[in-house]
Every structure is written in structure tokens, then in C-alpha cells.
Design a protein around this motif. Sequence first.
Motif, PDB file in Angstrom:
ATOM      1  N   UNK A   1      70.950  96.750 166.174  1.00 26.58           N
ATOM      2  CA  UNK A   1      71.430  97.424 164.884  1.00 26.58           C
ATOM      3  C   UNK A   1      72.263  96.134 164.519  1.00 26.58           C
TER       4      UNK A   1
ATOM      5  N   UNK B   1      79.188  94.976 173.444  1.00 27.54           N
ATOM      6  CA  UNK B   1      79.221  96.742 174.387  1.00 27.54           C
ATOM      7  C   UNK B   1      78.137  96.128 175.856  1.00 27.54           C
TER       8      UNK B   1
ATOM      9  N   UNK C   1      75.262  96.439 178.174  1.00 26.46           N
ATOM     10  CA  UNK C   1      74.304  96.525 178.226  1.00 26.46           C
ATOM     11  C   UNK C   1      74.014  97.714 180.153  1.00 26.46           C
TER      12      UNK C   1
ATOM     13  N   UNK D   1      66.967  99.800 178.538  1.00 26.03           N
ATOM     14  CA  UNK D   1      67.076 100.515 176.979  1.00 26.03           C
ATOM     15  C   UNK D   1      65.638 101.118 175.762  1.00 26.03           C
ATOM     16  N   UNK D   2      65.830 101.620 174.593  1.00 30.17           N
ATOM     17  CA  UNK D   2      65.619 101.977 174.110  1.00 30.17           C
ATOM     18  C   UNK D   2      64.848 101.271 172.916  1.00 30.17           C
TER      19      UNK D   2
ATOM     20  N   UNK E   1      63.994  99.894 170.116  1.00 30.30           N
ATOM     21  CA  UNK E   1      63.911  99.740 168.007  1.00 30.30           C
ATOM     22  C   UNK E   1      63.677  99.771 167.379  1.00 30.30           C
TER      23      UNK E   1
ATOM     24  N   UNK F   1      56.164  94.229 186.674  1.00 29.74           N
ATOM     25  CA  UNK F   1      56.976  95.464 186.939  1.00 29.74           C
ATOM     26  C   UNK F   1      56.574  96.861 186.140  1.00 29.74           C
TER      27      UNK F   1
ATOM     28  N   UNK G   1      73.324 102.982 173.907  1.00 27.34           N
ATOM     29  CA  UNK G   1      72.320 103.114 173.263  1.00 27.34           C
ATOM     30  C   UNK G   1      71.281 102.528 171.933  1.00 27.34           C
ATOM     31  N   UNK G   2      72.520 102.729 171.025  1.00 22.13           N
ATOM     32  CA  UNK G   2      71.841 102.069 169.740  1.00 22.13           C
ATOM     33  C   UNK G   2      71.415 100.701 169.865  1.00 22.13           C
ATOM     34  N   UNK G   3      72.936  99.747 170.318  1.00 17.41           N
ATOM     35  CA  UNK G   3      72.407  98.776 170.758  1.00 17.41           C
ATOM     36  C   UNK G   3      71.609  97.574 171.822  1.00 17.41           C
ATOM     37  N   UNK G   4      71.361  98.695 172.825  1.00 19.05           N
ATOM     38  CA  UNK G   4      71.191  97.929 173.656  1.00 19.05           C
ATOM     39  C   UNK G   4      69.662  97.402 174.100  1.00 19.05           C
ATOM     40  N   UNK G   5      68.590  96.847 172.720  1.00 16.81           N
ATOM     41  CA  UNK G   5      67.765  96.761 172.693  1.00 16.81           C
ATOM     42  C   UNK G   5      67.960  95.112 171.983  1.00 16.81           C
ATOM     43  N   UNK G   6      69.274  95.288 171.441  1.00 15.68           N
ATOM     44  CA  UNK G   6      69.408  93.883 170.841  1.00 15.68           C
ATOM     45  C   UNK G   6      69.241  92.555 171.791  1.00 15.68           C
ATOM     46  N   UNK G   7      69.893  92.640 172.659  1.00 14.66           N
ATOM     47  CA  UNK G   7      69.408  91.512 173.508  1.00 14.66           C
ATOM     48  C   UNK G   7      68.267  91.898 173.902  1.00 14.66           C
ATOM     49  N   UNK G   8      67.461  90.693 174.194  1.00 13.74           N
ATOM     50  CA  UNK G   8      65.792  90.684 174.900  1.00 13.74           C
ATOM     51  C   UNK G   8      66.141  91.265 176.474  1.00 13.74           C
ATOM     52  N   UNK G   9      65.770  92.158 177.531  1.00 11.74           N
ATOM     53  CA  UNK G   9      65.645  91.465 178.484  1.00 11.74           C
ATOM     54  C   UNK G   9      64.314  91.405 179.169  1.00 11.74           C
ATOM     55  N   UNK G  10      64.374  90.253 180.580  1.00  9.23           N
ATOM     56  CA  UNK G  10      63.311  89.387 180.512  1.00  9.23           C
ATOM     57  C   UNK G  10      61.839  90.534 181.309  1.00  9.23           C
ATOM     58  N   UNK G  11      62.483  91.948 181.495  1.00  6.78           N
ATOM     59  CA  UNK G  11      61.418  92.305 182.057  1.00  6.78           C
ATOM     60  C   UNK G  11      61.819  94.194 181.981  1.00  6.78           C
ATOM     61  N   UNK G  12      61.278  94.383 181.229  1.00  5.69           N
ATOM     62  CA  UNK G  12      61.191  96.158 181.040  1.00  5.69           C
ATOM     63  C   UNK G  12      60.098  96.850 181.750  1.00  5.69           C
ATOM     64  N   UNK G  13      60.394  98.161 182.009  1.00  7.38           N
ATOM     65  CA  UNK G  13      59.809  99.488 183.098  1.00  7.38           C
ATOM     66  C   UNK G  13      59.546  99.797 181.552  1.00  7.38           C
ATOM     67  N   UNK G  14      58.443 100.673 181.377  1.00  6.56           N
ATOM     68  CA  UNK G  14      57.847 100.829 180.289  1.00  6.56           C
ATOM     69  C   UNK G  14      57.674 102.526 180.170  1.00  6.56           C
TER      70      UNK G  14
END
Lengths: 818, 684
Positions: free
Chosen positions: A299, A309, A311, A316-317, A319, A700, B22-35
Amino acid sequence: MFCRKNVKRALAVLLAGAIAAGCFGLALAAGGASSEGPGDVLPPAEGAYVPTNRDTRPAPERAEIGCADLMGFSLLYETDLVRYYWRDDRDVIAVQDKASGYTMKTGVDLPYKDEVTDAVKALKKSGASDEEIIAAAQSYADDLNTTYVGIANSLVSVEYYDGSRTAFMGSAAQEGVTSTLSPVPGTDNRFVLHVDYQKPDIDLNVYLTLEESAITYEIPREEMGGADLGRMLSVIFTPFLGASGGRLNVFDPETMDYVKEDAYRVPGYVLVPDGSGALIRFVDNTSVFDPYVGDVYGRDPATSTYYNYTLMDNVPINDPVMPVFGIAHGRDQMGFVAWADQGGEYMEIVVNPDGTKSTTYTWAYPRFEYNVEYYQLYDELGNGFFDHLKEPFDYDVSMTYSFLFGDGTGATPAADYAGMALEYRRHLIETGELTSAGLTGDIPLRLDFIMADSESGIIGTSQVVVTTADDVRDILTEVVRSGITKVNSGLLGWQKKGESLSKPYKASFSMAIGTRGDFESMMEDMAALGVDVSFSRDMTTINQEMTGYYNTAVKCVSNWYASVDKSWLLPDNLPTLVFGYATPTKTAEWVRKLADKVGDMSGSLTLSGISNVLSANYSRTGAVTTLPEAVALYRKTLEDISGGMKLNLTRPNQYLWKYTSRYLQMPVGNSKYIFETDAVPFLQMVLAGTMELYAPYANFSFYTQDCILRMIDYNVSPSFILSKDPSWNLSDTYSANLYSTEYELYKEKIADIYGQVNGILREVQGMDWVSREVIENGVVVNTYRKDGMERTVIINYTGSPVSVGGTTVPAESAVAAG
Amino acid sequence: MRKDHRAAGLLRRLIPAALSVLLLACVLPTSARAEEATSYTYMWDEEDGWFRTQDAYLPERTVTELGLKDPGDMFIDERDMLYIADTGNRRVILYDIGKGVVAAEVSGPEMTAPTGVFVTAKGELYVADSGAKKVLVYDRDLKLDREYGKPAAPIFQNTNFEPKRVAVDSGGSMYIISEGVYSGVIQLANTGEFLGYFAVNDANLTLSQRIQRLLFTRAQLANLIDANPAVFTNVFVDKDGVVYTATAGIEMNGMKKHSTDGGNMFKDPVWSNEALVDVYVDKDGLIYTCGTQGYIEVYSRAGEMIFEFGSQVTNSDVVGLFNRLASVAVDSRGYIWGLDAGKGYLQSFKPTEYAQTVYDAMNLYEAGHYEEAMVKWNEVLALNQMSTLAHNGVGKAYLHAEEYDKALEHFKVANNKAQYSEAFWEVRNTWLQNNLGWMIITLLVLLIAWKVLKLFDKKKRIDACKEKLSDTLHHTPIVKDLLFAFKSLRHPMDCFYDIRRGRQGSAVLATIIYAVFFLVFMLFETSKGFIYQQVKVENMDIGSIVLGFFAILILFLTCNYLDISIHDGSGSMKQIYIVPAYGLLPTLGALALVTVVSYGLTYNESFLLTIILMVGIAWSAVIIFTGLQTIHDYEFGQAVRSLIMTFVFMVIIAVIGIILSIMWDSLYRFLTSVGKELIQNVLS
């Protein structure tokens, strides 16, 4: 001119004989719905592998040959593979595979209820015979209202503001809409559909190009008009192309009345680029879900509803990083993959799983946004009002639907998600966005280092150092001497103050972490060992402790700085927990500056932020930088610097793949929506062999045997983030979430994971990944080919040994065969 | 990371933005993301709060096809049969976890709104039916066996009986949560006889409510105060017959483990979810709770928080995130099951290897297998170096193994001051045993050497040097002033009389003392030994401390001057400035001493530090009081009044300052709004 809809609609009712009950309504009694649920529902026999939506399940059953009824259609164009038909009163194109006869229609091809029932009533009243009534009594949708029937048939629909609500209007809508299809002079495969919606006063031209097995739709922005264009929110194409499900009112000759029946549910799925890729199978949901909305490239924070917004503590989902989706019917029968050639920056991929919006259809479509609603604050207390852009976004749309038939042995790739990946990859290679990277031998290993970060101190902030330049040398040397020779590395937090509070473009070295000389010497030593060590930097995430915001941070349309609150994710005691975005101009400028300053020290540069954050920038007077401008700016910047160095990008969006040498933190799985039934390596299949692909850090929650097998299955290399000192030193810094990084603890795990993954993948390194098949739940066979040679990689996720084609694969392991 | 202290405020902001999160949650990268997981897992540390750890549970099965409508509660029996109170459909569903099918359905005219279920070891199904206002009991064959309606006891006649949840002990006693009953958990005998209220929650009154309670009439109180205690939301009886309850609306001790008399068995306060709606205990005694907002917590038998996962994001349709989490239960494999009442589905969570390692380590330690426990804890630490639980575990194991140095390291990371102190006592003891001998010898040698030196110093050169030095110092003004300041500590009246007469006292020295005092005070606040440093520097609001220090000092000096201006005190501003400075010297010394000594003392000797500090402060108080009395030429009573007035003035000025600050804030907002409006709508 082919028709004027209003006139022909009345005729259509009379013309119809035993009209098909919609695209898939023909096979009403054929087969039941798939028994698969959205998540996992029924665990099989005891001890058997229980798939979840992190896995891929076996391919769907074969589908009935539906949609074959072409009553009311006329042939529009024919190629060696395909016949294109057009139905003028409903704006529906039928695409027929000449080999199998399998047909897909761009709309549901159903009449309006009133048309049918009125006609039947009229016939009954006039004393017509039963045969005449039965012939005229077409089936109609039970779970679509008049508006949705119009949209479900239409080739192109618009979404617009109607006072306080959002409304839709399709090109085949009842209410006075006119649409006219005409050939483009001088061509035999190009047509233009002129649509005049009238209410609202919007008109546009859609250019259709019919190719060997593909249709391209183009809408030039300059050919959009009408007084209400400013109210237009979006344009959507063929939302019911490939849709499945639906409930119909079918005329029963016995009772001479309509009865409700579920339409045939096609075995198949929608592919969405969620993470590595996800399938949403056509299943009968009992729960009601919201639609899947994949905002391509994320977005845009500058045009989001709210300027800020938070976090939260959900993962996070993902995109979509590419403007593509697809639908497959049956097993190796027919499908399509659709991508945006232009307008991808404003594209959303929308999937309505069965149960959403009270319909039993599963339908998917691209939505191109032209206007947005945003909250205009007028004070810091949060008071404000909702508003819209005065002018719609200015861009052209071009969308290509490439149809796939059969199992891949014919003229097109297979009609499944693997075939879709191969077709999209072909398109990207053809357009020069991807080229072969010539990978051979061992797979690479990525070892990043967290060097320093900041925490609150007695006065201001203090720097916490956990790895020095010398430590990096020692650790990498040890790794190489242990036998892993193909290693590359990125350094996070190498600047003074570490990763979070240092200015992105400054080559500010410190004694505590390492002077410029220390880094130069270390990088030279490592280069001599064949290890590429690069500086890593997030070029987009900023905060006010790091830099002033004036002329630097992205402003929203509301004229407030776009911001992200990370207070749920970071320690409370940090100087600031609110972050902003650097403007595209600053981001590009900083990348160039950094490349200038440190480009001579290393053969590559590792970048994040710029790689997958796409934002416009606004001022009080309007857009300073639009999304297409930002894309062009980033492409130019990376093109200029990629000549002298490799670029390692974190989750780059598709428009940067051309300049990417290493794809970092690649998603291995999807966002796990309940209605997503499978995870698939679509992204990996598109990119395989064109760049090095790296899994998320194994530190992780990605270190188990299942995860190792997933790396092999998805053809990605392992990566780790390391430090010399224990990570508890970082507990009060911005890197507090790096809770396990100490090299001593990971030494053995690195060797183990790399050994397992490399042991298999080195066998197929450099080969083309041509198919992926799930033999049974938990058993996957990936096929690779090159120069006539074929190899398979069999991955057994289950707890028991399996035998595939004479090869026995032990439990929870993988084998390369052939 | 849960931020409950601000959850309410955030929630208001989050509701409109929930989708955009939810829609925006990915806009900023997070350092470590559990898959693998869909929400982060957190552990709890008393000082730092929540911190992230490896995924403890992964979403496994999502069962959406049951057609549940507003389900209320669930229970899993020993056969892994999951019982769901499907309230909206007026039935109880038995879902066979092993086979993944609905095994049976219980319904009938007697069942109107089943909201709670419990299954006894004998296989009897108890259903709390708030609609029928009964507890229904079905036998093993799911045939209605008996019903329990409202107890006939006279004491219960005015009490509402709408059973929402029920639990049963081995003796057949029922523990019932009833709608609208604030008195506690209703306990019924297996005959249906009312035995009393098993456990009661206290009413937490605010200060103003307490004052109102003292002053208001009963009628007024009835209108004004909602003094009802927090209500129980669920009750559970484990295999040993221990009763657990869940209470919503409180952040601490919402989850209780009850002794037979209904008291809480947890000694230390237990953090709990404010939206707590269910509690469950597995066969190993691990306690699970959940809140309607979507969080699931796991506690040890002792009530120690182990994990929390989930998220407050609703309407996401992502597995593992809930729309409205109603109940939690655990099957025989340790899989957690969550029941979503909002969308009517079940979600299971599989424990990861990491979670299993943590549980193994805890079990081994509790069983006394310290060495094996340490191995497991080290495995946990390899995966999460920030785990306080693991550091504590390893530290305790080292403590048992008498490896105190290593134990110290881990207790320090875990911020476990009590056990650090214990280990430190041992380390110090060993050090003293090893070093005390030569320390005494060195001291004796130095003493003897000094004596010998003096003996051989026939010409008294040492004395001469001392005298010379003393002379020099006495003729250096600042030193002279300092010596006078020290003298004032012993002879305050004489010295301050001299100051009053203007014969002594230096504002420069006073300024230096204030500066040094500030530095020592900051060191005391930020740099004591680990055991006594209660708040980490990173967690301190240094700005507030500095501001507070100077604000109090300036306010005191100003207000005292204001007071004496009114009440004819004779001291000048300079004298008022000097007296507290000189008077603070004992406190300064005490703070410095405490800061230094705190590095060598354990908790056992904390009284020493307290004494030092008390003496220093008391001494300073006496000196300052005497000094002010002297310079203002006040009688004792006048001096007391002057000080009281000074403090009153300080409070008044502080309150005015706060009001002005708030008003200025509003004024500033108003002006900027007007300015922006002007720029946006008028000038442009």
C-alpha cells in the motif's frame, strides 16, 4: 459496430433456446464439490501426513468440460491454438482451446433475472406451449443481484463514489450503459470497446489485442472522459473469468417452475502472489470470509486512508511483489496467468472466496485504483474528515491474460501454477527484466552480521557493539576453512550509532566497530578468500532521531508525514518508536551517495527499503513524486550503480529484478489466510536461475527439519544473521528482535543446514526448474532440465519413507535423482 | 508485544485502522520475520516487559465446516474428544480430534443456550445452560441424566442463577459461574445443595471512590459507585481437583489457582490478560489462558508466564488470529485448540521443538534433575539468548552445582537480583576467604611502616609538611570555605550565625556543592551495584530526573525566599542559597558511600545502606533546618511554619505550572489549527 446493448438485450431473451445455465451451470449434476476445506479439515488415516496451508496438496481432479455452450456468441478471431468468440449483449469473450474444446468465458454469461422471468411470464400469459416456455426459460443467478449480474458479465467495470457509498457499474449493466466493440482499423486482431457508463458520466476505450493464446487489454488514460471521472475509484477487468461456483435458478420442466441448484464447482484454484505464492482452491466454504486483497508492491503510505498506522504483534502479511495472478481449471486442462504490463503500481489483486459478499462463487480480478479515500486531519487531536483526491491518478493500464492448456507438452506451459510461473518468467525474460545468472556448482550461503545498534543512555543514546570488523574476518575465515567456500555477507549496523540511528548515506566509521581501514582490510582479505562482504543499509526507514523530516520524509495527501508506530514491537525505552519514510528522491540520492562513498571497498551493496517500499510523495499543492515516477527513479538509480557492483536486495519488487543479483529474505510460504489452501513456490519458479535466492534467516523459527526441506523444495539458499557477542547485549536496542545471533551457538547449525540444502540443490544448480508435482500429501517432486538432461528432487515431508519412481526417500528428507 | 497499559487508548485509534494494519503491515520491512507462525511469540520479563522469542506454537488445523454459531466454551476429554458448547445452535458438538469428524451432537428441548461444558473423568458431560437456567448432566451415552436448577437455599433466593460456565471436581461438587453474580463462584454439592461461594474477587476502588464511600450516604453511593468486584469469566478443575478461575478486567492475578479454602495459591502476582475469558490446565499441569482479543498465554504450574502469542488484529481471516476468541483447550499431544466465536471455527496450534524444549527443561528442573535441565536450558538459550526463563534456569542449575561465577552471569542477564545476591554472597565469601589474610597483613605492614617512619623522623619533617600543607590549604579561599562548610556540619548554629552576619559563606562553593551533589545523585540513581540498581539506565527517564532535581531545588529556594519576604525573615537570597548547599553535604557523602558500597554488598546487608542513607538525610535535614532558622533569625516554631509554607508554595506553583502547561498546549493547538486553516483555505 457489433451491437447496441439496450436493443439487443430484449432480442437475446427470445433468441435463447436451451441456454446454458451460466458458464459452469451445464454440468449441474456432475460431481460434488471438492471435499477439501479451506484450511486443513479432515486428517487422513492415522499417522499420515496432515497438510496445512503451509503445504501444497496434490493437483485437483479433472474438470468437466464446461462453458462449451456458445449460443449467442459469434467468432471474433482464431489462431492456431484458440478461438475467440464474442457475445455482444453481455460483453463476454469466450476463449476456446481448439485442441480440447475447453472454454473459459470472461463473464458468467447469465441473463438478468427480470429479463428471463418477464419473458417466461409473458409466454405463459400468451398461452405458449410448454416447449416454447422451456426453450425461453434460461437459468439465472440466484446469489447475484442485478448489479452483480452486470458486473459478472462485463468485460470492464468501474467503481465510483455515489454520494456517500461506493458503487459499481459494469459495461454490460442494465442501466443505460452502452458499449460498442469495433475493430481497430488496419488490424484483424485488435478491437476497441467503447464504454459509456452514463450514470456516472464516465466513458473509456478498452483496446483488446487477441494473440496466439493471450488477450491484452489496454486503457489509455487520455481516452477516459466524462464529467464524473473525478469520482471514479477504480477499473476492473473480467472479474468472473475462470470463476467457479454459484447458485442458479434452473427451470424445471416437470413443475414448469424455477428451482434452486448449486452450479458445478470446477476443481481448480486461483493463484495469488502472496509470499512465495498461494493457491485458493475452489471449495465450498461454510464460514464467511472477507476478500483477499493483494496490494501489488504494498500500500502506498502517501495515499493511505490514515497518515499513521501501528504495526502490531501479528506477523505482517506479504504484499505481492509482482503484478500477476492466475486461475487453473482441473488437472492440466485450462488456465490463465494474467499480469499488468502497465499500471502495476496501482493494481490490487482481489479474490472473493466462496462465501464472501453472500455469493457462492470464487472469483478473482485485477483492480486498478484511480482515486482513494483518505482522512484529512485538521488538528493533532485526530479530528478531521474523509476526502478524495481532486484528480484521479494519471496512468495507462495494460493487462495481459495468457491462456495455458494441457500438461505442458503442447504449445503452452502446463495449465497449473508451475506453468503460470514458466509463462510469466518467459514474459519477463522476453522483456529483458530477467536474464540467466549462470549459476553452477555449490549453492551460496548468506551470512549477515549485526554489528551495532543504539540504546538509550544517560545522555542521549549510546552505541552497543556486538561485532567488529575484525570479528567478521575471523568468523568468515573460520566458515570458509570449514569447507563452505561460496559465502557472501552483508553488514548491518556498520555505521557509527548502528543500524537505526545513523544516517543512511553517511560512511561514518567508528573505532569501536571498525575504522574505514579496518573494513577495507577485512573486505580485501575476504575477497581474497572468495567471500563477498557488502555494506547493508535500509534506505527508506527513517526516524526523527536520525534525520530531520523537512524535505526528507514522505508526506501524505493529507499533508501529514506518513508514519509507522512500532511501539508494540520494540522496547519501550528507546528514544523514538515512530518511524517515517524517506521520499523517493532522497532515497535515490542516498543510494547514490552511499555507493559513491563505499562502492570501491566492496563488490556489492546490500539494500533494503528501496527494494520493496514504494511510496509517492505529496505536498500541499499535489503530487511531488507519483508511484510510476518513483519506480522510474529507483530503476534509473539502481541501473546506474549496478554497473560497478552487484546489488543484494531485500525482497525486491518486480520492477527492480533486472538489477538484482541476490534476492534476500525471500518468502517461503504464504500469509496463511484461512481460505488459502496451499503454499507454492511460484516466485521461486519465476526467478530460478536468474539470480541467487536466499531464504529468511534460519535463526528465527526457520531452522527445523521441515524448514530445511522447504528450502530444498523451494530451491533457496540458507541465510543467517550473526554476531560475535551474545545477542542479549542488544536487548535494549532497536535490534532487540534479533534474539539469537551469537556465532558460537550457530556454528554447527550453519554447517548442518547448509550441508543438507547444498547436498541436494547443487545437483540441480543451473538447470531449468520445469515442473513441480505433489505425488501425495507431503511428497513433492521437482523436475529440472537442461540440455536434454533431467533430474528430479524428491522431498519427503512425511514421517515415513516413501518410494517414488524406484527411488526411496527416507522420512523427513530429500533426494536428488536422475 | 503487548502494551496493555495503553491498550484502551490504542484500541480506539486502531479500530478504524484495523484493516489498514493488515494491508499496510508489510510496507516497512521488519528485521526478522517468522515464516511459519502468524503472530509473534513473547516471553515476559518483570523489568523489560514482553520480549520476542522463537515461535512456540504454529497454527495447525483450521476447522471451519462445523457450522458453529456463537459458540461459548469447549473441553477436551482423555480420548481427545472435543466438546463444543454451540450456543447459537442450541447444541453441544463432539468433535473427534483424531479422526477430524463430528462424532456426535447433543441437543434436545432441555437445551436452550448451552454456554459452558465440562466432562468428568467418569465421562459425564456437564452443560451450563444460561437460557434454561440449569446445569444439565448427560451420561457416557450422552443421555440426559439429571438437571440442577436454582438451589433452594434461602440465602440464594435473591441471587441470579444463569449458569455460564461449569466445572466439576472428583466428588461431584460443581463450580458455577453465573451471569450477573458478583459474589463469586457458586459451589453446589452433587445433590444440588448450595455450599456457598467458593472464591470471591475483591472490589478495586479508586481513590475517589474510597473518598466517596466515606462521605456519601447509602442512596448516593448506590447511584454513584459501581463497587462490584470484577466478575469471574471461567472456572476449571484439573485432574488433581485443583480449581482455577479466570477473571476479566484486571491486569494482575486475573488467573488464580485456588486452595481448598478458595484462596489464591500463587504467591507472586501473576500477569493476566485483561480480556481473560478462559483457563485450562493440561495433564502436565501447564496452565493455558486466552482473552477475547485473540491472545493465548501459557503458564507454569507455579504461575510463571512462559509464552504468549496471538494478536489483537481482528477480521483478518488469517489462521491463528481470531475474530473473537472464546475458549481454549489442550489435547493429549499438547496441541492448543482455540475457539473463534466471531466466525465459528476451531483452530489448533502445534507446539514447536522450542516450546517442547522449554517444557522439558522446566520439568527436569522441577524433578530435581539439575544437570539434565541445564542441558535443555542451554538448548533454549541457543535459540533465544534473551530468554530470562532460560537464563534463570541455567543460573539455578549452576547455583546448585556451586558454580557461582557462572550463575552470576546468567542471573544478571535474567535480572534476577535475589538469586544473583545469593550467588554473589558465595563468590564474595570465597574471595574474602582467599584474600582476607593478605589484606590484613598488608594493612598491618602499612601501619607499622608508618609508625617506623614517624619514629625515624627525628626532625619532624612529616609534621612540618602536614603543617605547610594545612597552611596552604587554609589560605586558599575555596578550600577555606569548604572547611568552613564542613565545620558547619558540626557547629551549625555558630557557623550559620557567621553566615548571617556576612562573615562567612561562599555562593561559589555552594554552586560547586550543588553541581557535585547533582553528579553524585545521578551516579546514585544510575550506577549502583547490580543488586541495588532497581531500574536500568535504559528504562529511566533521565530528562525527568534532571528536570525534577533542579525544579525542586529552584522552587525550594524561591519559595523560601517568598515566605521570608512575607514573614520578616532576615536571610538574604544568597544566604538561602548557601544554607541548603552546605546542609546537603552529609547526604552527598551518604549517596556517594552507598553507591560505592553497593557493589560489595548482598541483599542481606541492605540495612547498612539504609542506615547510611538515613543518617545522611537526617543530618542534612537538621543542618538545613538549623541553618534556615539561624539566618532568618526565627524561633523554632517560626522556622517550622516557614518550612511548611515553603512546601505549600512549592505545591501551589507546581500545580499552576501544570495548569499553564496544559493551557499552553491547548492554546498552541488552537493557534496552529487556525494558522493551518488560514494557510490552506484563505491564503491559498
